[in-house]
Scaffold this motif. Structure first.
Motif, PDB file in Angstrom:
ATOM      1  N   ASN A   1      39.673  44.827  46.346  1.00  0.00           N
ATOM      2  CA  ASN A   1      40.673  45.828  46.701  1.00  0.00           C
ATOM      3  C   ASN A   1      42.019  45.405  46.124  1.00  0.00           C
ATOM      4  O   ASN A   1      42.142  44.329  45.499  1.00  0.00           O
ATOM      5  CB  ASN A   1      40.751  46.009  48.221  1.00  0.00           C
TER       6      ASN A   1
ATOM      7  N   THR B   1      31.399  42.166  45.073  1.00  0.00           N
ATOM      8  CA  THR B   1      31.917  43.534  45.113  1.00  0.00           C
ATOM      9  C   THR B   1      33.212  43.645  44.323  1.00  0.00           C
ATOM     10  O   THR B   1      33.828  42.637  43.947  1.00  0.00           O
ATOM     11  CB  THR B   1      32.175  43.960  46.585  1.00  0.00           C
ATOM     12  N   LYS B   2      33.632  44.893  44.075  1.00  0.00           N
ATOM     13  CA  LYS B   2      34.914  45.117  43.409  1.00  0.00           C
ATOM     14  C   LYS B   2      36.041  44.769  44.380  1.00  0.00           C
ATOM     15  O   LYS B   2      35.968  45.100  45.560  1.00  0.00           O
ATOM     16  CB  LYS B   2      35.028  46.571  42.968  1.00  0.00           C
TER      17      LYS B   2
ATOM     18  N   LYS C   1      41.484  42.912  35.297  1.00  0.00           N
ATOM     19  CA  LYS C   1      40.730  44.158  35.385  1.00  0.00           C
ATOM     20  C   LYS C   1      39.252  43.895  35.114  1.00  0.00           C
ATOM     21  O   LYS C   1      38.906  43.191  34.178  1.00  0.00           O
ATOM     22  CB  LYS C   1      41.279  45.180  34.382  1.00  0.00           C
ATOM     23  N   GLY C   2      38.395  44.450  35.964  1.00  0.00           N
ATOM     24  CA  GLY C   2      36.956  44.303  35.770  1.00  0.00           C
ATOM     25  C   GLY C   2      36.347  43.100  36.474  1.00  0.00           C
ATOM     26  O   GLY C   2      35.123  42.944  36.484  1.00  0.00           O
ATOM     27  N   GLU C   3      37.190  42.250  37.069  1.00  0.00           N
ATOM     28  CA  GLU C   3      36.659  41.089  37.780  1.00  0.00           C
ATOM     29  C   GLU C   3      36.103  41.490  39.147  1.00  0.00           C
ATOM     30  O   GLU C   3      36.488  42.502  39.732  1.00  0.00           O
ATOM     31  CB  GLU C   3      37.752  40.029  37.966  1.00  0.00           C
ATOM     32  N   PHE C   4      35.207  40.647  39.652  1.00  0.00           N
ATOM     33  CA  PHE C   4      34.607  40.858  40.964  1.00  0.00           C
ATOM     34  C   PHE C   4      34.991  39.714  41.903  1.00  0.00           C
ATOM     35  O   PHE C   4      35.430  38.645  41.461  1.00  0.00           O
ATOM     36  CB  PHE C   4      33.082  40.934  40.858  1.00  0.00           C
TER      37      PHE C   4
END
Length: 232
Positions: free
Chosen positions: A106, A103-104, A117-120
Motif C-alpha cells: 500500500n 502482496t502489492k 514501482k512493481g516491488e512486492f
C-alpha cells in the motif's frame, strides 16, 4: 452500569497499580477478599479470573493467587527483536502466525520502506507470546526482494537473527507510540476485554546502510509490556 465482577477487577488492578499489592505478593484468600469488597465469592472469583487472563495475576496450584511479573520490558534504543527481549528476561518467546502473504504494497509501505514501482512485500500477521501469555498482535511488512532466498520459518521465527546470519547489519529504528482501545479482533487474540487500553507502536527498522527492512504495526497489552528509555 458495570457488572459487579468488572468493578472488583478494576479495584484490585487499581490497588496493584498503587503498589498496595507488590509484584510477586500473595493475595488474601478469596473468602477474605469477598468480605472486604462486600461481594459473593463467585463474583470475586470472576474478577480474579479476568485478571489472570490479562496476565495481571497468576494462580499457583496449592499455593494461592499472586501478583504476576509478566510484564516484558523493552529498552527503546537500537534494533532488538521481540524474541531476544523476552529471552533476556528469562521468559520463553513464541508466536502464532495468522497470515503470511506476498502482496502489492500500500502507499504507506511504499513510502516507509522506500520501495520501487512493481516491488512486492511480504505481509505477516501474528500474535507473540511470553511464557504462553499473549503480549502483542503485530502486522509486519518486509520488502519481498530482501528475503526471497529465506525460508518462511526463518522469517517468522527470529527474523532479526536470520538477517544477521545472512550478512545483514542492523541499524537504527524509528518508533511512534500511542494509546488506543482494543477492538473485538484484538481483544479476542490477546485474551482481553473489548475497549481494554493497549499500547500501539509503529516502527520502521533499518539496516546499517540506511535501507528500511521492516515496517511493523504492533498492539501491546499494557499490563504485559512496557517501554523504557535509556540515554547514554
Amino acid at each position: 452500569m458495570k457488572a459487579a465482577y468488572i468493578t472488583i477487577h478494576d479495584k484490585i488492578k487499581e490497588q496493584i497499580d498503587q503498589g498496595i499489592w507488590a509484584i510477586g505478593q500473595r493475595l488474601p484468600s478469596e473468602r477474605d477478599l469477598a468480605e472486604e469488597f462486600g461481594v459473593s465469592r463467585m463474583t470475586l472469583r470472576q474478577g480474579i479470573t479476568l485478571l489472570v487472563e490479562e496476565g495481571v495475576l497468576q494462580r499457583k496450584v496449592g499455593s494461592g493467587t499472586y501478583v504476576a511479573n509478566t510484564r516484558v520490558q523493552e529498552k527503546m534504543r537500537g534494533t532488538t527483536s521481540f524474541s531476544e527481549i523476552v529471552q533476556l528476561q528469562g521468559k520463553e518467546p513464541s508466536s502464532r502466525v495468522l497470515s503470511f502473504v506476498k502482496t502489492k504494497p500500500n502507499e504507506k509501505e511504499i513510502d516507509l520502506l522506500g520501495l520501487e514501482k512493481g516491488e512486492f512485500v511480504i505481509r505477516m500477521e501474528r500474535v507473540r507470546f511470553a511464557d504462553a501469555v499473549p503480549v502483542v498482535y503485530e502486522v509486519a511488512s518486509i520488502p519481498a526482494r530482501l528475503i526471497q532466498d529465506m525460508k518462511k520459518e526463518e522469517v517468522t521465527n527470529q527474523f532479526y537473527k536470520t538477517l544477521t546470519k545472512n550478512g545483514f547489519k542492523l541499524g537504527k529504528t524509528q518508533q511512534t507510540i500511542y494509546a488506543r482501545l482494543a477492538n473485538d479482533k484484538i481483544a479476542k487474540l490477546l485474551h482481553i476485554s473489548k475497549n481494554h487500553p493497549i499500547l500501539a507502536l509503529r516502527q520502521v527498522s533499518y539496516l546499517e546502510n540506511g535501507q528500511a527492512f521492516e515496517f511493523v504495526n504492533s498492539q501491546y497489552v499494557g499490563e504485559r509490556f512496557e517501554f523504557y528509555l535509556e540515554n547514554n
